[in-house]
Design an enzyme around this catalytic site. Structure first.
Site, PDB file in Angstrom:
ATOM      1  N   LYS A   1       0.847  -1.200   0.000  1.00 59.25           N
ATOM      2  CA  LYS A   1       0.000   0.000   0.000  1.00 59.25           C
ATOM      3  C   LYS A   1       0.878   1.244   0.000  1.00 59.25           C
ATOM      4  O   LYS A   1       1.771   1.389   0.844  1.00 59.25           O
ATOM      5  CB  LYS A   1      -0.912   0.008   1.229  1.00 59.25           C
ATOM      6  CG  LYS A   1      -1.830   1.224   1.263  1.00 59.25           C
ATOM      7  CD  LYS A   1      -2.897   1.088   2.326  1.00 59.25           C
ATOM      8  CE  LYS A   1      -2.476   1.584   3.675  1.00 59.25           C
ATOM      9  NZ  LYS A   1      -2.556   3.041   3.832  1.00 59.25           N
TER      10      LYS A   1
ATOM     11  N   ARG B   1      -3.449  -6.365  14.773  1.00 60.82           N
ATOM     12  CA  ARG B   1      -2.440  -6.403  15.832  1.00 60.82           C
ATOM     13  C   ARG B   1      -2.479  -7.742  16.555  1.00 60.82           C
ATOM     14  O   ARG B   1      -3.537  -8.379  16.616  1.00 60.82           O
ATOM     15  CB  ARG B   1      -2.706  -5.305  16.889  1.00 60.82           C
ATOM     16  CG  ARG B   1      -2.436  -3.893  16.412  1.00 60.82           C
ATOM     17  CD  ARG B   1      -0.966  -3.681  16.115  1.00 60.82           C
ATOM     18  NE  ARG B   1      -0.673  -2.312  15.761  1.00 60.82           N
ATOM     19  CZ  ARG B   1      -0.745  -1.817  14.520  1.00 60.82           C
ATOM     20  NH1 ARG B   1      -1.130  -2.574  13.518  1.00 60.82           N
ATOM     21  NH2 ARG B   1      -0.427  -0.571  14.283  1.00 60.82           N
TER      22      ARG B   1
ATOM     23  N   ARG C   1       3.094  -0.856  10.547  1.00 59.17           N
ATOM     24  CA  ARG C   1       4.201  -0.830  11.511  1.00 59.17           C
ATOM     25  C   ARG C   1       4.597  -2.177  12.116  1.00 59.17           C
ATOM     26  O   ARG C   1       5.793  -2.393  12.337  1.00 59.17           O
ATOM     27  CB  ARG C   1       3.894   0.214  12.594  1.00 59.17           C
ATOM     28  CG  ARG C   1       3.960   1.623  12.034  1.00 59.17           C
ATOM     29  CD  ARG C   1       3.252   2.628  12.889  1.00 59.17           C
ATOM     30  NE  ARG C   1       1.800   2.392  12.882  1.00 59.17           N
ATOM     31  CZ  ARG C   1       0.927   3.139  13.528  1.00 59.17           C
ATOM     32  NH1 ARG C   1       1.346   4.166  14.247  1.00 59.17           N
ATOM     33  NH2 ARG C   1      -0.365   2.877  13.459  1.00 59.17           N
TER      34      ARG C   1
ATOM     35  N   LYS D   1      -7.355   7.971  -1.263  1.00 55.59           N
ATOM     36  CA  LYS D   1      -8.696   8.365  -0.778  1.00 55.59           C
ATOM     37  C   LYS D   1      -9.255   9.541  -1.578  1.00 55.59           C
ATOM     38  O   LYS D   1      -9.532  10.615  -1.043  1.00 55.59           O
ATOM     39  CB  LYS D   1      -8.647   8.700   0.718  1.00 55.59           C
ATOM     40  CG  LYS D   1      -8.211   7.525   1.580  1.00 55.59           C
ATOM     41  CD  LYS D   1      -8.266   7.861   3.066  1.00 55.59           C
ATOM     42  CE  LYS D   1      -7.828   6.704   3.941  1.00 55.59           C
ATOM     43  NZ  LYS D   1      -6.419   6.298   3.786  1.00 55.59           N
TER      44      LYS D   1
ATOM     45  N   THR E   1     -10.844   5.895  10.970  1.00 57.97           N
ATOM     46  CA  THR E   1     -10.729   5.383  12.347  1.00 57.97           C
ATOM     47  C   THR E   1     -10.459   6.510  13.348  1.00 57.97           C
ATOM     48  O   THR E   1     -10.641   6.322  14.544  1.00 57.97           O
ATOM     49  CB  THR E   1      -9.605   4.337  12.464  1.00 57.97           C
ATOM     50  OG1 THR E   1      -8.379   4.935  12.052  1.00 57.97           O
ATOM     51  CG2 THR E   1      -9.891   3.113  11.618  1.00 57.97           C
TER      52      THR E   1
ATOM     53  N   ASP F   1      -3.530   4.164  -2.000  1.00 56.19           N
ATOM     54  CA  ASP F   1      -4.504   4.612  -0.995  1.00 56.19           C
ATOM     55  C   ASP F   1      -4.465   6.135  -0.877  1.00 56.19           C
ATOM     56  O   ASP F   1      -3.937   6.685   0.086  1.00 56.19           O
ATOM     57  CB  ASP F   1      -4.169   3.934   0.350  1.00 56.19           C
ATOM     58  CG  ASP F   1      -5.147   4.310   1.446  1.00 56.19           C
ATOM     59  OD1 ASP F   1      -6.288   4.694   1.126  1.00 56.19           O
ATOM     60  OD2 ASP F   1      -4.755   4.216   2.628  1.00 56.19           O
TER      61      ASP F   1
ATOM     62  N   GLN G   1      -3.561   2.516  16.891  1.00 54.39           N
ATOM     63  CA  GLN G   1      -4.678   1.670  16.465  1.00 54.39           C
ATOM     64  C   GLN G   1      -5.432   1.276  17.725  1.00 54.39           C
ATOM     65  O   GLN G   1      -4.849   0.749  18.660  1.00 54.39           O
ATOM     66  CB  GLN G   1      -4.170   0.398  15.762  1.00 54.39           C
ATOM     67  CG  GLN G   1      -3.484   0.655  14.437  1.00 54.39           C
ATOM     68  CD  GLN G   1      -4.469   0.864  13.289  1.00 54.39           C
ATOM     69  OE1 GLN G   1      -5.667   1.048  13.503  1.00 54.39           O
ATOM     70  NE2 GLN G   1      -3.941   0.866  12.083  1.00 54.39           N
TER      71      GLN G   1
ATOM     72  N   ASP H   1     -13.653  14.110  -4.631  1.00 58.51           N
ATOM     73  CA  ASP H   1     -13.740  15.344  -5.416  1.00 58.51           C
ATOM     74  C   ASP H   1     -14.985  15.231  -6.288  1.00 58.51           C
ATOM     75  O   ASP H   1     -15.780  14.298  -6.113  1.00 58.51           O
ATOM     76  CB  ASP H   1     -12.456  15.484  -6.265  1.00 58.51           C
ATOM     77  CG  ASP H   1     -12.100  16.945  -6.529  1.00 58.51           C
ATOM     78  OD1 ASP H   1     -13.015  17.707  -6.914  1.00 58.51           O
ATOM     79  OD2 ASP H   1     -10.924  17.312  -6.370  1.00 58.51           O
ATOM     80  N   ILE H   2     -15.149  16.144  -7.220  1.00 55.14           N
ATOM     81  CA  ILE H   2     -16.310  16.026  -8.110  1.00 55.14           C
ATOM     82  C   ILE H   2     -16.140  14.766  -8.972  1.00 55.14           C
ATOM     83  O   ILE H   2     -15.009  14.306  -9.197  1.00 55.14           O
ATOM     84  CB  ILE H   2     -16.498  17.287  -8.987  1.00 55.14           C
ATOM     85  CG1 ILE H   2     -15.266  17.525  -9.861  1.00 55.14           C
ATOM     86  CG2 ILE H   2     -16.817  18.492  -8.121  1.00 55.14           C
ATOM     87  CD1 ILE H   2     -15.477  18.604 -10.915  1.00 55.14           C
ATOM     88  N   PRO H   3     -17.266  14.200  -9.424  1.00 56.03           N
ATOM     89  CA  PRO H   3     -17.188  12.895 -10.102  1.00 56.03           C
ATOM     90  C   PRO H   3     -16.202  12.841 -11.270  1.00 56.03           C
ATOM     91  O   PRO H   3     -15.438  11.881 -11.389  1.00 56.03           O
ATOM     92  CB  PRO H   3     -18.629  12.664 -10.571  1.00 56.03           C
ATOM     93  CG  PRO H   3     -19.460  13.409  -9.580  1.00 56.03           C
ATOM     94  CD  PRO H   3     -18.672  14.629  -9.209  1.00 56.03           C
TER      95      PRO H   3
HETATM   96  O1  C5P Z   1      -1.081   0.721  12.194  1.00 56.00           O
HETATM   97  P1  C5P Z   1      -0.439   0.222  10.931  1.00 56.00           P
HETATM   98  O2  C5P Z   1       0.952   0.769  10.764  1.00 56.00           O
HETATM   99  O3  C5P Z   1      -0.538  -1.264  10.732  1.00 56.00           O
HETATM  100  O4  C5P Z   1      -1.311   0.942   9.812  1.00 56.00           O
HETATM  101  C1  C5P Z   1      -1.637   0.373   8.577  1.00 56.00           C
HETATM  102  C2  C5P Z   1      -2.625   1.298   7.901  1.00 56.00           C
HETATM  103  O5  C5P Z   1      -3.761   1.450   8.747  1.00 56.00           O
HETATM  104  C3  C5P Z   1      -2.126   2.715   7.688  1.00 56.00           C
HETATM  105  O6  C5P Z   1      -1.460   2.843   6.448  1.00 56.00           O
HETATM  106  C4  C5P Z   1      -3.397   3.539   7.726  1.00 56.00           C
HETATM  107  O7  C5P Z   1      -3.975   3.602   6.437  1.00 56.00           O
HETATM  108  C5  C5P Z   1      -4.330   2.729   8.601  1.00 56.00           C
HETATM  109  N1  C5P Z   1      -4.507   3.294   9.957  1.00 56.00           N
HETATM  110  C6  C5P Z   1      -5.781   3.409  10.450  1.00 56.00           C
HETATM  111  N2  C5P Z   1      -5.994   3.924  11.708  1.00 56.00           N
HETATM  112  C7  C5P Z   1      -4.980   4.293  12.486  1.00 56.00           C
HETATM  113  C8  C5P Z   1      -3.661   4.135  12.013  1.00 56.00           C
HETATM  114  C9  C5P Z   1      -3.461   3.644  10.732  1.00 56.00           C
HETATM  115  O8  C5P Z   1      -6.746   3.054   9.764  1.00 56.00           O
HETATM  116  N3  C5P Z   1      -5.228   4.781  13.684  1.00 56.00           N
END
Ligand code: C5P
Length: 238
Positions: free
Chosen positions: A31, A178, A212, A60, A117, A58, A191, A63-65
Site C-alpha cells: 500500500k 495487531r 508498523r 482516498k 478510524t 490509498d 490503532q 472530489d467532483i465525479p
Molecule cells: O497501524 P499500521 O501501521 O498497521 O497501519 C496500517 C494502515 O492502517 C495505515 O497505512 C493507515 O492507512 C491505517 N490506519 C488506520 N488507523 C490508524 C492508524 C493507521 O486506519 N489509527
C-alpha cells in the site's frame, strides 16, 4: 498469504523499494498512501508495478465525479491494482470511480473508505453526521457497493457486521491488525479497535493491511511470515 498487504508508510523511495524487495513473494501487495506518494510521486507506483507487485494506491480520492474518474484512470495507467475513494463523496462520485476503473485497460479494484478510524461520534457530529458510527459505516458501504465499487475499507471490529449485510462478494479491506502469535505490536500505537489477523479473516476480511508491525520490526520478513502463518490455515475469503 496473498491477502496480506503491507503499508509502506515510510518517507523515501529507497526505503519503500528495500522493504518491497525483502517482502516480495511473502506478502500479497504493497500500500502506498498519501505520505509516501506526496514525497516520491507516481514513478514509485510504476516502479513497484513493473516489478510485478500489486500496488494498493490509498489516496482516498474525494472530489467532483469527473475529477475522481480521471484520477482513477490515471492510477490505473500507473499500474495501481487497487485504489481508494471516500464513500462520503456520494453516489455520482462513486459511480464515476467505478466506471472509470471498469473502462480502464487494467481495471483496478475500487474500494471506498467509510468512516476514518480517527473519527469519534463528537467529530462526526461536527460535520453534521448524527448517526452511530456502525450505522454510518453500513450506509456508506451499501452506497459504495450499490454504486459499483468493488468493496470497502473498514476497521476490524466492523467486519463481521458488514460481511453479513453486504454478502460474500464485496471486498472488505481491513487495517488495524495487531497481536496474535508472533503478530507483533511494533512501532508504538494509535490503532485502537484492533483484531488479530486470524480473527479479522474469520470475521470476513478479504485483505489485511499491516504497516508498523512489519515495516518497523527489526526483521520485517520474519514479522510478515509470522502474520502470514496466522492466516494460512483459514479458508480464503472472496
Ligand atoms: O497501524 P499500521 O501501521 O498497521 O497501519 C496500517 C494502515 O492502517 C495505515 O497505512 C493507515 O492507512 C491505517 N490506519 C488506520 N488507523 C490508524 C492508524 C493507521 O486506519 N489509527
Amino acid at each position: 498469504m496473498n491477502q496480506l498487504l503491507v503499508a509502506l508508510d515510510v518517507d523515501s523511495r529507497a526505503h519503500a523499494l528495500d522493504l518491497a524487495d525483502q517482502l516480495r513473494g511473502t506478502v500479497g501487495g504493497f500500500k502506498i498512501g498519501s505520505r509516501l506518494f506526496t514525497r516520491e510521486g507516481p514513478s514509485l507506483v510504476t516502479a513497484l508495478a513493473d516489478r510485478g507487485d500489486r500496488v494498493f494506491l490509498d489516496l482516498k480520492f474525494h472530489d467532483i465525479p469527473s475529477v475522481v474518474g480521471d484520477a482513477v484512470r490515471a492510477a490505473s495507467q500507473l499500474g495501481a491494482w487497487m485504489v481508494t475513494v471516500h464513500g462520503s463523496g456520494g453516489q455520482a462520485m462513486l459511480r464515476a470511480a467505478a466506471n472509470a476503473a471498469r473502462e480502464s485497460e487494467r481495471v483496478p479494484l475500487v474500494v471506498a473508505v467509510t468512516v476514518l478510524t480517527s473519527m469519534d461520534p463528537a467529530e462526526l457530529a461536527r460535520i453534521g453526521v448524527h448517526r452511530e458510527i456502525p450505522e454510518q459505516v453500513e450506509a456508506l458501504a451499501a452506497l459504495a457497493t450499490a454504486s459499483g465499487c468493488d468493496g470497502v475499507v473498514a476497521s476490524p471490529r466492523e467486519v463481521a457486521r458488514l460481511r453479513s449485510t453486504l454478502g460474500p462478494a464485496p471486498i472488505i479491506v481491513t487495517p488495524g491488525i495487531r497481536g496474535g502469535p508472533g503478530g507483533g505490536m511494533a512501532g508504538g500505537d494509535d490503532q485502537v479497535r484492533t483484531l488479530t489477523a486470524a480473527d479479522a479473516l474469520s470475521a470476513g476480511s478479504s485483505y489485511l493491511v499491516v504497516g508498523r508491525p512489519i515495516i518497523a520490526a527489526p526483521e520485517p520478513l520474519e514479522a510478515a511470515r509470522a502474520i502470514g502463518a496466522q492466516m494460512v490455515s483459514l479458508p480464503a475469503q472472496p
